[in-house]
Design a protein around this motif. Structure first.
Motif, mmCIF file in Angstrom:
data_model
loop_
_atom_site.group_PDB
_atom_site.id
_atom_site.type_symbol
_atom_site.label_atom_id
_atom_site.label_comp_id
_atom_site.label_asym_id
_atom_site.label_seq_id
_atom_site.Cartn_x
_atom_site.Cartn_y
_atom_site.Cartn_z
ATOM 1 N N THR A 1 0.810 -1.229 0.000
ATOM 2 C CA THR A 1 0.000 0.000 0.000
ATOM 3 C C THR A 1 0.838 1.271 0.000
ATOM 4 O OG1 THR A 1 -0.083 0.175 2.397
ATOM 5 C CG2 THR A 1 -1.716 -1.229 1.359
ATOM 6 N N TYR A 2 2.143 1.121 0.012
ATOM 7 C CA TYR A 2 2.978 2.313 0.166
ATOM 8 C C TYR A 2 3.544 2.824 -1.141
ATOM 9 C CZ TYR A 2 3.090 1.042 5.136
ATOM 10 O OH TYR A 2 2.757 0.724 6.422
ATOM 11 N N LYS A 3 3.006 2.428 -2.221
ATOM 12 C CA LYS A 3 3.628 2.790 -3.491
ATOM 13 C C LYS A 3 3.885 4.284 -3.595
ATOM 14 C CE LYS A 3 3.190 -1.047 -6.339
ATOM 15 N NZ LYS A 3 2.237 -1.829 -7.128
ATOM 16 N N GLY A 4 5.061 4.571 -3.996
ATOM 17 C CA GLY A 4 5.408 5.976 -4.194
ATOM 18 C C GLY A 4 6.010 6.646 -2.990
ATOM 19 N N MET A 5 6.027 5.951 -1.891
ATOM 20 C CA MET A 5 6.592 6.562 -0.680
ATOM 21 C C MET A 5 8.120 6.532 -0.766
ATOM 22 S SD MET A 5 6.000 5.316 3.247
ATOM 23 C CE MET A 5 4.230 5.515 3.246
ATOM 24 N N THR A 6 8.740 7.665 -0.491
ATOM 25 C CA THR A 6 10.198 7.702 -0.556
ATOM 26 C C THR A 6 10.778 7.084 0.709
ATOM 27 O OG1 THR A 6 10.397 9.785 0.615
ATOM 28 C CG2 THR A 6 10.049 9.911 -1.773
ATOM 29 N N PRO A 7 12.035 6.703 0.607
ATOM 30 C CA PRO A 7 12.665 6.140 1.801
ATOM 31 C C PRO A 7 12.601 7.098 2.994
ATOM 32 C CG PRO A 7 14.030 5.743 -0.125
ATOM 33 C CD PRO A 7 12.890 6.625 -0.574
ATOM 34 N N ALA A 8 12.840 8.350 2.732
ATOM 35 C CA ALA A 8 12.831 9.304 3.839
ATOM 36 C C ALA A 8 11.444 9.397 4.475
ATOM 37 C CB ALA A 8 13.283 10.679 3.367
ATOM 38 N N GLU A 9 10.446 9.326 3.648
ATOM 39 C CA GLU A 9 9.084 9.353 4.185
ATOM 40 C C GLU A 9 8.794 8.103 4.993
ATOM 41 O OE1 GLU A 9 6.901 11.930 0.608
ATOM 42 O OE2 GLU A 9 6.864 9.732 0.588
ATOM 43 N N ALA A 10 9.217 6.993 4.458
ATOM 44 C CA ALA A 10 8.983 5.745 5.173
ATOM 45 C C ALA A 10 9.675 5.776 6.533
ATOM 46 C CB ALA A 10 9.502 4.563 4.349
ATOM 47 N N GLU A 11 10.863 6.343 6.542
ATOM 48 C CA GLU A 11 11.570 6.430 7.816
ATOM 49 C C GLU A 11 10.864 7.370 8.778
ATOM 50 O OE1 GLU A 11 15.304 7.401 6.135
ATOM 51 O OE2 GLU A 11 15.628 5.314 5.541
ATOM 52 N N MET A 12 10.336 8.409 8.239
ATOM 53 C CA MET A 12 9.594 9.326 9.102
ATOM 54 C C MET A 12 8.387 8.625 9.717
ATOM 55 S SD MET A 12 9.644 12.379 10.252
ATOM 56 C CE MET A 12 10.070 13.848 9.344
ATOM 57 N N HIS A 13 7.708 7.861 8.904
ATOM 58 C CA HIS A 13 6.568 7.111 9.434
ATOM 59 C C HIS A 13 7.020 6.094 10.481
ATOM 60 C CE1 HIS A 13 3.366 8.663 6.953
ATOM 61 N NE2 HIS A 13 4.093 8.497 5.855
ATOM 62 N N PHE A 14 8.097 5.478 10.150
ATOM 63 C CA PHE A 14 8.643 4.510 11.102
ATOM 64 C C PHE A 14 8.877 5.170 12.454
ATOM 65 C CE2 PHE A 14 12.142 2.509 13.277
ATOM 66 C CZ PHE A 14 12.000 1.147 13.053
ATOM 67 N N LEU A 15 9.512 6.322 12.402
ATOM 68 C CA LEU A 15 9.850 6.991 13.656
ATOM 69 C C LEU A 15 8.609 7.507 14.385
ATOM 70 C CD1 LEU A 15 13.024 8.932 12.485
ATOM 71 C CD2 LEU A 15 12.925 6.901 13.942
ATOM 72 N N GLU A 16 7.644 7.964 13.613
ATOM 73 C CA GLU A 16 6.433 8.461 14.257
ATOM 74 C C GLU A 16 5.732 7.358 15.037
ATOM 75 O OE1 GLU A 16 5.159 11.667 14.507
ATOM 76 O OE2 GLU A 16 7.238 11.966 13.892
ATOM 77 N N ASN A 17 5.846 6.171 14.518
ATOM 78 C CA ASN A 17 5.255 5.047 15.242
ATOM 79 C C ASN A 17 6.135 4.598 16.401
ATOM 80 O OD1 ASN A 17 2.650 3.846 13.942
ATOM 81 N ND2 ASN A 17 3.916 4.559 12.235
#
Lengths: 932, 290
Positions: free
Chosen positions: A256-272
């Motif tokens: 479901t994450y298509k198009g998400m950049t690595p930096a964004e994914a990391e941000m989400h990771f950290l927010e969680n």
């Protein structure tokens, strides 16, 4: 998470065995607990993740094996090196740093460089600018993780073993989105992934799924079945126990994450990740000391003494867990002071809205080093997250305690600095993160700090490092060396007492404080003693008697006697003068012998009749250990007898006073703590006793010292180590505490003005602590060695017999001394509650009526007076604690100054008596020596 | 974390009807003491509650039929603790209540929740007891009241089940169960009774938490137990005891801004030591990650 045991299975087993043994009867013991959790959905590894180090992938262990070769070589060479120090060769060491992505970075540095050099080089290599959140760890001989101190030389920190390090997150930013650069967040992510996979950061199945999916997205990019295949995910690690189900769910989300950049994914990771309750919590195993702080009490009626808990240090404060349950929390603003002494760690808590008194809570760590490590981590976290700028470390003559302070930038500073970063976002490659090979230690076995192991790793030969030379020395040898040194010193000492003191001190310091615990008591003594030396050691010793020797210890003598003014002073001074070098010798000889319990501070109470009535004299015999550490003095019964003698000399009236002085170095300052017990009789039968302590402390800058709420406890370890009795420990603690804590002061006298005074006769220090501490003191009492008690008895009996029941058994006596007899004055009857042994621990804090603190300064002295009026059970008591700091160099006549100070104190409060005087002398310590 | 979202979002409620044995002494006798309860009135009140949940708040209601063999089975809150998509089936203190969990477990499974068991009596969690009415979940963390019904071992099991959250234990002062003296009144609001005991418990909670909660204190203990739901309509609903039952506290609820207040009578259940929240389990099946 500085403490984590390696994955070394043997060690673990040991530990587990130990624990099981220990834990029997304790439902809470870890292993059993672990077994108990089958109910958890995903069957993850159990428990609090165990005080875990940051990164301990098993991989490291493997490497260690290889590295051993290297290390071996290097240590050999060091061994063979001649002791000649004069020749300075630039020695280059190869350092291997394990980075967060699991790779190793090898570089060479000069051996003498400070920690920050290495750190900076690594950060450069990583292209990391926001580096203040990070640090470098190394493992000590006990395989515990320690943070490399950037301000200290590498060689002083890495005493043995290969120069292997790891790069880790030290301060977890509470809000990672505030980090400036993506690259910083990337490294934080890598750390957290490891925390999760290792089990240090527990999370639910759902959270594993989410975190895993962002990890996949940032590493592999968009889901692409053609390129990735169907099993692309199983080579990545997301959880301690990774199941197929988890992998499937991760994949589902990943799609479901298509198009998400690595930096964004990391941000989400950290927010969680940042919302996880254990995010950034550095856990340390400990045990409760004493019977309990109400909120800590696990259950009604349950004895909480010795309950195993975990202390978690985080950005907001200190968390206390029992198993997985949070049982208390102390936000930084709630904590007035943190300190450690020996293997105990203390926090002093600001009184709550509904409480009158500060309280002190003690925790027992597995060993001294663990306590110190915890203390340092607390100092650093507090500074980093709570302060605008770091506190300047106490310089120069530091008085009591460690000079350690966090020297890096605080979060506020680093945020400010990073807002200035103007470089374009650096390109960096996201290496394949935790793969299977990387996560072997994550097999779900809880990683724990093995204290147990530590506690018993006696078998390990000790390596003592002096200067550059590393030699394996057996204890005995060491002792001898020290002895000889001491003896030398001695001679000097005879001439100049101060010189004597000094020498030992230095020597100790050099020796190091970091020695591992030895197998034998001796060794330990050694080590500890040494440590003690490094710090300010305050010994309040009445007299140290080694086998009948009467001499007072060279360093500190604490006197606690009730005396009239004159007496007091004379006694004190005299005592000081009388210090005989001999004693030292004796001491040193005995160093091999363990410190007898007696060494620890004893309280002797003597009843003396005063004009006013009966006086009870408490004496604190502190241990007197020498600074050197080697010497441990033993106090015996004899000692006591001796003491009185000395005192009497001076006094007409009878009050023996001895003042102990510690002479460390000539120059700097004399710290005197006077502890006086004052007993007043209002009515014929009533006696009031109080402990007063007047510490005179020489502190370079007293204010600073006082201001700092962080104090390291002085370690008077020598005695303790060996000493068997808990009581001793206590006692010494108390004293130490005083020493360290600048705040305690000292003269407390009770005022008779209120008619009833109830005083607790107790060790002064203990008493003061007792109020707050609740239980930590209590249990130990019983343990106290017989000799000591006897001594006490003898004295006490006489003294007290009149009013108190004469105690016959040592214990009873003890009780009498320590517990607080309730004395009622005129209006009331005296109740003497001799029976309760534990009274100490739970001294009733009473109700505070008023308190004030006054500080005044004269040329060479600073006097801080703290007056507290309290009501205890209808009896009001006024205590005045005075701390007088005399500062100056060798030219000052300290004795004179001390005498003057005491005299002034007496004049100021003519209706009170001085119960205790503790003289503490400190000298400047060269920076290197001071602290490890 | 993934599971962390503001308290109060629910989509489903599970309730269990009032059996005719309501208020009858249980097998071991005399637990209800003197209290005389009216079965019909209790059933009427139960109907009002379920009606409010379904029609006013808009939840999907699942009603488990009453079982006369289980006189206390209507206290459904006790037998499960649900957070996110995980339901921990508890082990009530009273032996005779333990079979109440079976029907509830089935429903949880049907709702596709991950069902976690506390384990058998002989297992490692033996001796652990836990009842949902001693558990206050705030959306950010759990507080578990150590009470006559819930012990520390039980709390440990809970902590192990919901690992994302801090689980703090607090003494239950001034009430038999934690949720008798407090409940959630909003995403960051705790409603708590004004009694000394409750205040003591509140102080402990304040000490233990990393978060800040608004506190709404009410003079009557029975008023402290409310049900807050942010329904599918995104409005704030608060089910609370009506003014007839708690005359002094009614005004306190008016302070909550923009709430839809739903006075819900609960006098009969409350005679047996229960309160509003005891009667339902709330579930959010629209769980969202971010």
């Amino acid at each position: 998470m500085t403490t984590e045991s390696g994955a070394d299975s043997e060690a673990k087993q040991l530990q587990e065995n130990k624990e099981t043994q220990k834990g029997k009867g304790k439902a809470a013991s870890q292993p059993s607990q672990a077994a108990a959790e089958p109910t958890s959905p995903q069957n993850q590894p159990e428990q609090l993740p165990a005080a875990a180090g940051h990164s301990t992938p098993a991989r490291k262990e493997q490497e260690q094996a290889e590295e051993d070769l290297v290390s071996h070589r290097s240590s050999t060479s060091r061994l063979s090196r001649s002791p000649l120090r004069g020749v300075k060769k630039v020695k280059i060491m190869q350092c291997k740093i394990t980075l967060l992505d699991g790779s190793d970075y090898t570089l060479n540095v000069e051996k003498r460089v400070k920690g920050h050099v290495l750190f900076d080089k690594v950060c450069d290599h990583l292209n990391l600018l926001e580096k203040d959140y990070f640090g470098i760890t190394y493992r000590d001989m006990e395989n515990q993780k320690n943070w490399l101190d950037p301000s200290k030389e590498l060689k002083k920190q890495i005493r043995t073993g290969p120069w292997n390090f790891a790069f880790n997150v030290k301060f977890y930013p509470p809000d990672p989105s505030q980090l400036t650069e993506d690259i910083t967040r990337y490294y934080l992510c890598l750390q957290l992934r490891d925390d999760v996979v290792s089990g240090r950061l527990p999370c639910s199945f759902a959270t594993h799924t989410v975190l895993g999916s962002y990890t996949v997205q940032s590493e592999l990019g968009d889901y692409d079945p053609e390129e990735l295949g169907s099993d692309y995910i199983s080579e990545l690690r997301f959880a301690p126990n990774q199941t197929k189900e988890l992998e499937e769910k991760v994949m589902e989300l990943h799609k479901t994450y298509k198009g998400m950049t690595p930096a964004e994914a990391e941000m989400h990771f950290l927010e969680n990740a940042k919302k996880l309750s254990m995010y950034g919590v550095d856990l340390h195993h400990a045990k409760l000391v004493g019977s309990l702080y109400e909120s800590l009490a696990p259950a009604e009626g349950e004895d909480s003494e010795g309950v195993e808990i975990m202390l978690g240090v985080c950005a907001s404060g200190l968390l206390i867990y029992r198993d997985r349950l949070r049982i208390n929390r102390f936000a930084w603003p709630k904590i007035l002071k943190i300190s450690y002494k020996r293997n105990n760690f203390y926090i002093k808590i600001r009184p709550g809205e509904f409480e009158q008194f500060e309280s002190t809570i003690g925790f027992k760590l597995p060993n001294h080093r663990a306590a110190k490590r915890l203390w340092k981590v607390c100092v650093e976290h507090h500074t980093f997250f709570r302060l605008v700028s770091p506190e300047a470390p106490p310089k120069k003559f530091l008085s009591l305690g460690s000079k350690f302070r966090y020297s890096g930038r605080t979060q506020a500073q680093t945020r400010r600095a990073s807002s200035q970063i103007i470089r374009p976002a650096p390109f960096f490659e996201r290496s394949s993160s935790k793969r299977y090979n990387m996560s072997r230690s994550l097999d779900g076995a809880p990683i724990m700090e093995n204290h147990e192991t530590l506690m018993k790793d006696n078998a390990v030969a000790k390596v003592i490092t002096k200067g550059d030379i590393i030699t394996a020395v057996t204890t005995e040898k060491k002792v001898e060396e020290d002895k000889s040194e001491q003896e030398d010193t001695h001679k000097d000492a005879a001439e100049t007492p101060e010189a004597v003191a000094t020498t030992p001190l230095r020597q100790d310091t050099k020796t190091n404080d970091e020695q591992p615990t030895g197998d034998e008591a001796k060794e330990e003594v050694n080590a500890k003693a040494t440590e003690a030396a490094g710090y300010l050691v305050k010994y309040v010793v009445d007299s140290i008697i080694t086998d009948g020797a009467t001499s007072s210890g060279p360093h500190g003598i604490s006197l606690s006697t009730t005396m009239d003014d004159d007496v007091f002073m004379d006694g004190t001074l005299k005592e000081v003068e009388e210090k005989t070098p001999d004693s030292q010798d004796e001491v040193s000889e005995r160093s091999v012998v363990k410190v007898s319990p007696g060494a620890v501070r004893q309280e002797v109470s003597q009843a003396i009749s005063d004009k006013k009535g009966t006086l009870i004299i408490l004496k604190d015999a502190e241990d007197k250990e020498d600074t050197e550490g080697k010497e441990t003095s033993t106090l015996d019964e004899k000692e006591k007898s001796v003491v009185p003698r000395e005192y009497e000399t001076d006094k007409n009236d009878t009050l023996p006073a001895s003042i102990g002085k510690e002479m460390f170095k000539a120059d700097t300052s004399v710290v005197a703590e006077a502890q006086t017990t004052e007993v007043k009789m209002l009515s014929p039968k009533v006696e009031i006793k109080t402990d007063d302590m007047i510490p005179l402390k020489g502190i370079d800058s007293p204010k600073k010292a006082m201001a700092s709420w962080i104090s390291e406890e002085v370690k008077t370890e020598a005695s303790e180590v060996i000493s068997v009795s808990a009581k001793e420990m206590k006692t010494s603690d108390g004293l130490q505490e005083n020493a360290e804590i600048f705040t305690f002061e000292d003269v407390r006298s009770e005022q008779s003005e209120s008619n009833l005074v109830q005083i607790t006769v107790s060790e002064s220090s203990t008493a003061s602590l007792a109020v707050s501490t609740l239980g930590w003191v209590s249990s130990s009492q019983k343990a106290s060695p017989d000799q000591q008690e006897k001594a006490v008895v003898a004295v006490e009996t006489e003294a007290e017999s009149a009013k108190l029941t004469a105690p016959t058994s040592p214990d009873v006596v003890e009780v009498a001394t320590k517990d607080m007899p309730v004395v009622h004055t005129e209006t009331k009857t005296i109740t003497y509650e001799a029976a309760e042994v534990d009274t100490n621990g739970d001294a009733d804090p009473g109700v505070l009526l008023s308190a004030q603190t006054i500080t005044s300064e004269t040329t060479s002295t600073t006097t801080t007076t703290h007056i507290t009026k309290t009501v205890k059970g209808g009896i009001s008591e006024t205590r005045i604690e005075k701390r007088i700091v005399i500062t100056g160099d060798a030219d000052i006549d300290h004795d004179e100054a001390l005498a003057q100070a005491i005299k002034e104190a007496k004049e100021q409060h003519p209706d009170m008596s001085v119960t205790k005087v503790v003289v503490h002398k400190e000298t400047e310590i060269t920076p290197e020596e001071g602290e490890d | 974390m993934a599971n962390m979202c503001p308290y109060g979002r629910f989509t489903h409620a599970v309730v269990r009807g009032i059996p005719e044995t309501f208020g009858k002494p249980a097998a071991d006798g005399r637990e209800n003491g003197e209290a005389s309860v009216e079965l019909a009135k209790a059933q009427r009140q139960f109907g009002c509650l379920t009606g409010a949940l379904r029609q006013k708040v808009g939840l999907q209601l699942i009603e488990i039929p009453p079982d006369p063999e289980l006189p206390e089975s209507w206290r459904i809150e006790d037998v499960a603790v649900i957070q996110g998509d995980t339901a921990l089936i508890t082990r009530p203190f009273k032996q005779q209540r333990r079979s109440e969990v079976e029907a509830v477990r089935r429903v949880m499974s049907e709702l596709n929740l991950t069902v976690v068991e506390m384990g058998g009596e002989e297992g490692d969690s033996g001796g652990a007891t836990l009842e949902g009415s001693d558990v206050l979940f705030t959306g950010r963390e759990f507080f578990v009241g150590i009470s006559p019904h819930t012990n520390r071992r039980g709390a440990e099991v809970l902590a192990d089940t919901f690992r994302d959250f801090a689980v703090s234990t607090v003494p239950v002062c001034g009430g038999a169960r934690l949720k008798n003296i407090c409940s959630m009144g909003g995403p960051d609001t705790i409603i708590i009774s004004n009694s000394d005991g409750a205040k003591k418990t509140l102080r402990m909670m304040e000490q233990l938490t990393d978060h800040h909660y608004e506190v709404l204190s009410v003079p009557e203990e029975s008023a402290a137990n409310c049900i807050y739901i942010k329904g599918p309509s995104k409005r704030d609903f608060l089910l609370h005891r009506p003014a007839e039952e708690c005359p002094d506290s009614a005004s306190a609820f008016q302070k909550l801004p923009d709430y839809t207040l739903l006075p819900t009578a609960c006098s009969e259940a409350s005679k047996l030591g229960a309160s509003l929240s005891s009667l339902c389990l709330l579930i959010n099946r629209k769980h969202t990650y971010f």
